[in-house]
Design an enzyme around this catalytic site. Structure first.
Site, PDB file in Angstrom:
ATOM      1  N   GLU A 183       1.253  -0.390  -5.031  1.00 44.12           N
ATOM      2  CA  GLU A 183       0.175   0.821  -5.209  1.00 44.12           C
ATOM      3  C   GLU A 183       0.721   2.000  -5.293  1.00 44.12           C
ATOM      4  O   GLU A 183       1.566   2.457  -4.484  1.00 44.12           O
ATOM      5  CB  GLU A 183      -0.934   0.631  -4.109  1.00 44.12           C
ATOM      6  CG  GLU A 183      -1.826   1.842  -4.486  1.00 44.12           C
ATOM      7  CD  GLU A 183      -2.579   2.175  -3.148  1.00 44.12           C
ATOM      8  OE1 GLU A 183      -3.637   2.875  -3.569  1.00 44.12           O
ATOM      9  OE2 GLU A 183      -1.904   2.345  -2.066  1.00 44.12           O
ATOM     10  N   ASP A 207       0.955  -1.291  -0.121  1.00 46.60           N
ATOM     11  CA  ASP A 207      -0.017   0.007   0.067  1.00 46.60           C
ATOM     12  C   ASP A 207       0.879   1.241  -0.135  1.00 46.60           C
ATOM     13  O   ASP A 207       1.666   1.524   0.841  1.00 46.60           O
ATOM     14  CB  ASP A 207      -0.939   0.042   1.318  1.00 46.60           C
ATOM     15  CG  ASP A 207      -1.690   1.209   1.273  1.00 46.60           C
ATOM     16  OD1 ASP A 207      -2.866   1.249   0.700  1.00 46.60           O
ATOM     17  OD2 ASP A 207      -1.551   2.073   2.409  1.00 46.60           O
TER      18      ASP A 207
END
Length: 539
Positions: A273, A209
């Site tokens: 990401e 993330d």
């Protein structure tokens, strides 16, 4: 639909061209009747996921957390939050998934923790404790104001005063999500230890993330102002160019350390990401060669107002099949981005358009990440203010579109309370039209979106060119999108009509092609509104 499955069964690494199904644990299936989805609920529904023909599941965070940002504020990286179950429940889930032939990918959050994490509690206790430098701390300016002008994604300054240390701590997101100092080698070792914990437990990879937020400018220089744009600025964050609080040039070296660890385990997969206004450079750096992440998660489609041939061309051509260039992963919606069916599908033609988009998605070069409910044509829900859970939407209401609208519970049974998601009122409401889209209803119809998705996944899995071949854009203008997928043993021609009028598009040598899939195509190359043709070259 007409289908003739390809004869080739070529496979590269399992993840190269994989179809991955993203599961948001809070909203998938509730096994204990508290209104919140959990790990046993997921385990009980894995047969359904396997029936889609996908290769893997990606589980959004299930770690111990105070849930200020619903799991992306981690209080214990190596345990399961009680609302979702236990580590033993996760072990059962992994074992069942593997038994069904499904890989298991989990989120890792390396840029920040919860302010309830034991590491932060120690770090904030003094300026000279063993973890004093594990987070980003800075003295105030002479007038007591924050160290610089950095702004947080969710609104307001990226700095919060802490009286215990007499300093500010940094947070790119909520104030309850303090920024880790990933420049610190000890922090890197601790995060690698977290990754090793989960690899040893049997997970097959990580979606990492917000990795471009992992390191900051050590000089704490001010961000420059962003030029005025056409869009509405809803947050102070939108007024800056984020050149110093993220995207540090040392991040790829840390990425290489993560890759070195995962390479010690067979067949593991990592995907980054990378968001932001211009993520392409970072995505390439984070996936370069064989020493970084396997793939990067593209944002090209996630917030696009319209799906056009030009958008597809631009996104795909940014990832050429060249030496040293990484492998892309695509998503059209996810837990943060509004559902594409609401953004793109025309009124009165939603069903046929949705099938065309799903077929197009599964014909692209790269990994295809299906967000839970996309296979049903699930719609975005307009959550009233008094039911909002999303902290960003609450802070910036009504100008920021709530992430809650895409996170609503899965509808399993049309006639059951709360569509079979839970016996209790769910944490978010289901949409008014979701019962009609429920899985038990779509299972009965051979022409449903669910069964179309299964067909298209099967088409991809059965044809080597779709799964791992190269792509060449032939035409991308107006409503026509034509591209060729070429593998070692197969060449396919993919023709899509993104418009509301029929088109006739005939290749130069039409007899060279054998049609293996059609959608709303009345004749060989006469393609109706929102139709498609996929054809295989005759050898």
């Amino acid at each position: 639909m007409q289908k003739i499955k390809g004869s080739t069964q070529f496979r590269a690494a399992w993840w190269r061209g994989a179809v991955i199904y993203q599961i948001y644990p809070r909203s998938f299936a509730d096994s204990n009747g508290d209104g919140v989805g959990d790990l046993p609920g997921i385990t009980a529904r894995l047969d359904y996921v396997a029936s889609l023909g996908v290769d893997a599941i990606w589980l959004s965070p299930f770690f111990t957390s105070p849930m200020r940002d619903f799991g992306y504020d981690v209080a214990d990286y190596c345990d399961v939050d009680p609302i979702f179950g236990t580590l033993a429940d996760l072990d059962v889930l992994i074992e069942k998934a593997h038994g069904l032939g499904l890989k298991v990918i989990i989120d890792q959050v390396y840029s920040h923790t919860s302010d309830q994490h034991a590491w932060f509690a120690e770090s904030r206790s003094s300026r000279d404790n063993p973890k004093a430098d594990w987070y980003v701390w800075a003295d105030p300016k002479a007038d007591g104001s924050p160290p610089n002008n950095w702004q947080s994604v969710f609104g307001g300054p990226a700095w919060t005063w802490d009286a215990r240390r007499g300093q500010y701590y940094m947070h790119n997101f909520l104030r309850e999500q303090p920024q880790m100092n990933v420049h610190n080698p000890e922090v890197q070792e601790a995060l690698l230890g977290v990754a090793k914990f989960w690899l040893d437990r049997g997970v097959d990879g990580f979606r990492v993330d917000a990795i471009n937020f992992a390191m900051h400018d050590l000089e704490l220089r001010d961000n420059p102002p962003a030029p005025a744009g056409n869009g509405i600025r809803t947050r102070p964050f939108d007024f800056q160019l984020k050149v110093h609080n993220q995207s540090h040039p040392d991040i790829p070296a840390f990425v290489a350390r993560i890759r070195a660890l995962t390479d010690r385990y067979p067949d593991r997969f990592t995907v980054a990401e990378v968001g932001g206004a211009e993520p392409d450079r970072e995505m390439k750096a984070f996936t370069a060669g064989d020493a970084h992440f396997n793939s990067a998660y593209g944002f090209d489609f996630l917030y696009a107002d319209k799906l056009t041939p030009a958008l597809v061309r631009e996104a795909l051509e940014n990832w050429p099949a060249e030496e040293g260039i990484g492998w892309p992963s695509w998503a059209f919606s996810n837990h943060d981005a509004p559902r594409w069916i609401n953004r793109w599908a025309p009124e009165g033609a939603r069903d046929v358009y949705a099938r065309m988009v799903m077929l197009l998605f599964l014909c692209l070069r790269g990994n295809a990440i299906i967000w839970q409910g996309e296979e049903l044509g699930l719609t975005q829900v307009d959550i009233p203010f008094d039911r909002l859970q999303d902290p960003e939407a609450i802070a910036n209401w009504p100008l920021t579109l709530s992430r809650d609208g895409t996170r609503t519970p899965m509808p399993w049974k049309a006639d059951a309370p709360h569509c079979g998601f839970s016996d209790h009122t769910p944490w978010l409401p289901l949409g008014a039209d979701h019962a009609a889209l429920a899985i038990d209803q779509q299972e009965k119809l051979s022409t449903s979106m669910l069964n179309a998705t299964r067909d298209f996944v099967s088409l991809r899995q059965s044809n080597e060119a779709l799964r791992s071949g190269d792509i060449r854009i032939i035409e991308a203008q107006d409503s026509i999108l034509v591209f060729e997928r070429k593998g070692a043993q197969q060449t396919l021609l993919c023709v899509f009509n993104l418009g509301s009028s029929s088109i006739n598009w005939t290749p130069e040598q039409p007899d060279k092609w054998r049609i293996i899939e059609t959608l709303n195509a009345a004749d060989r190359w006469e393609i109706g509104a929102y139709g498609a043709v996929v054809a295989e070259a005759i050898i």
